[in-house]
Design a protein around this motif. Structure first.
Motif, PDB file in Angstrom:
ATOM      1  N   ASP A  74       0.818  -1.214   0.000  1.00 18.03           N
ATOM      2  CA  ASP A  74       0.000   0.000   0.000  1.00 18.03           C
ATOM      3  C   ASP A  74       0.851   1.263   0.000  1.00 18.03           C
ATOM      4  N   ARG A  75       2.073   1.148  -0.497  1.00 15.02           N
ATOM      5  CA  ARG A  75       2.988   2.288  -0.611  1.00 15.02           C
ATOM      6  C   ARG A  75       2.320   3.491  -1.280  1.00 15.02           C
ATOM      7  N   CYS A  76       1.604   3.261  -2.364  1.00 16.97           N
ATOM      8  CA  CYS A  76       1.007   4.366  -3.114  1.00 16.97           C
ATOM      9  C   CYS A  76      -0.042   5.115  -2.304  1.00 16.97           C
ATOM     10  N   PHE A  77      -0.642   4.446  -1.331  1.00 14.37           N
ATOM     11  CA  PHE A  77      -1.611   5.115  -0.469  1.00 14.37           C
ATOM     12  C   PHE A  77      -0.965   6.302   0.226  1.00 14.37           C
ATOM     13  N   TYR A  78       0.240   6.106   0.738  1.00 17.17           N
ATOM     14  CA  TYR A  78       0.927   7.160   1.480  1.00 17.17           C
ATOM     15  C   TYR A  78       1.420   8.255   0.538  1.00 17.17           C
ATOM     16  N   CYS A  79       1.882   7.864  -0.621  1.00 17.94           N
ATOM     17  CA  CYS A  79       2.340   8.844  -1.605  1.00 17.94           C
ATOM     18  C   CYS A  79       1.195   9.742  -2.052  1.00 17.94           C
ATOM     19  N   LYS A  80       0.074   9.139  -2.425  1.00 16.23           N
ATOM     20  CA  LYS A  80      -1.070   9.919  -2.899  1.00 16.23           C
ATOM     21  C   LYS A  80      -1.701  10.734  -1.773  1.00 16.23           C
ATOM     22  N   SER A  81      -1.656  10.205  -0.554  1.00 18.83           N
ATOM     23  CA  SER A  81      -2.179  10.975   0.573  1.00 18.83           C
ATOM     24  C   SER A  81      -1.370  12.248   0.771  1.00 18.83           C
TER      25      SER A  81
END
Length: 278
Positions: free
Chosen positions: A93-100
């Motif tokens: 879920d790396r992209c979750f943190y980037c997009k957040s």
């Protein structure tokens, strides 16, 4: 043809209903097409491009060129996802943190500018892949007009071509962190290695490709039609030499060829973030 024109008219109608937007603008096929549509809709808008070590430097060059071509208001911001250990530990879920991190900053800009909405260029095809970054949008109320109206990547490329956008056949360019298998730590140096390796291949004439980093090994993905060229003696030796100069100990060519999202084939067991955290 008429079907595509009808979709574009529906997109303009949708955008006019938003009245004002901040657009997450990467310089890619989708966000450039959406930027053109925002301009054509006549609504108040600001395109914002996020820059960090995880974004290819060539994307900023394209973004600046296209913003000038389309004549849009534009800002560049810097995002700090690499300061978040949840991101650098590289779980699925790396992209979750980037997009957040991105959407938090875009929402703040929209509020400061008095623009009611934040939008991005996600298209209808994006909904079928594993993309935890899409979940981050809900918490910040980000809209995806292209996806909501059923515009596919093929639709967007064809409409871009018909409207003279230079990005119509641009290869996809996701963030450099997508070149790492889940669980491998993401660092500024590792991102730089991947970017330099892909620039090397680009200079040798390879356009659609990926260099996946597995520790000290580079795994190169190329379209099938380019594999013969890559293994020709002169090109092969150049690739090996230059990638070793960059820091890779082993240089390999993936016999399955280039395919987007290849590292999502087998996801390791990690707890995924199911709820939004601001």
């Amino acid at each position: 043809m008429q079907r595509l024109q009808d979709k574009y008219k529906a997109l303009l109608t949708y955008l006019k209903g938003l009245e004002g937007v901040v657009l997450a603008y990467s310089g890619g096929v989708d966000s450039t097409f959406l930027l053109m549509a925002v301009r054509d809709s006549g609504i108040a808008a600001l395109a914002v491009t996020a820059v960090s070590p995880s974004t290819p430097s060539s994307d900023l060059t394209t973004a600046l060129d296209m913003v000038n071509s389309i004549s849009s208001a534009h800002e560049i911001i810097h995002t700090d996802e690499l300061k978040d250990k949840n991101y650098t530990s590289n779980t699925p879920d790396r992209c979750f943190y980037c997009k957040s991190e991105l959407f938090k900053k875009l929402k703040a800009i929209a509020e400061a500018k008095g623009l009611p909405h934040v939008i991005d260029g996600s298209n209808a095809d994006d909904l079928g892949d594993y993309r935890p970054g899409l979940r981050a949008k809900a918490g910040y109320g980000v809209k995806s007009p292209l996806a909501e109206l059923g515009l596919t990547k093929a639709d967007i490329r064809e409409l871009s071509r018909l409207n003279g956008l230079k990005t119509w056949d641009k290869p996809s360019s996701p963030c450099l962190s997508s070149r790492f298998p889940y669980g491998e730590q993401i660092t500024v140096n590792a991102l730089h290695m991947v970017e330099q390796a892909e620039l090397t291949l680009n200079e040798l004439g390879f356009k659609a490709m990926r260099v996946r980093k597995h520790g000290d090994m580079a795994r190169i993905e190329l379209p099938e039609m380019d594999i013969e060229k890559a293994v020709s003696p002169e090109i092969k030796e150049t690739i090996i030499r230059r990638l070793r100069e960059i820091g890779f100990l082993y240089v390999t060519l993936d016999m399955e060829g280039y395919r987007s999202g290849s590292l999502n084939r087998v996801l390791p067991v990690y707890p995924l973030r199911k709820t939004y955290e601001g």
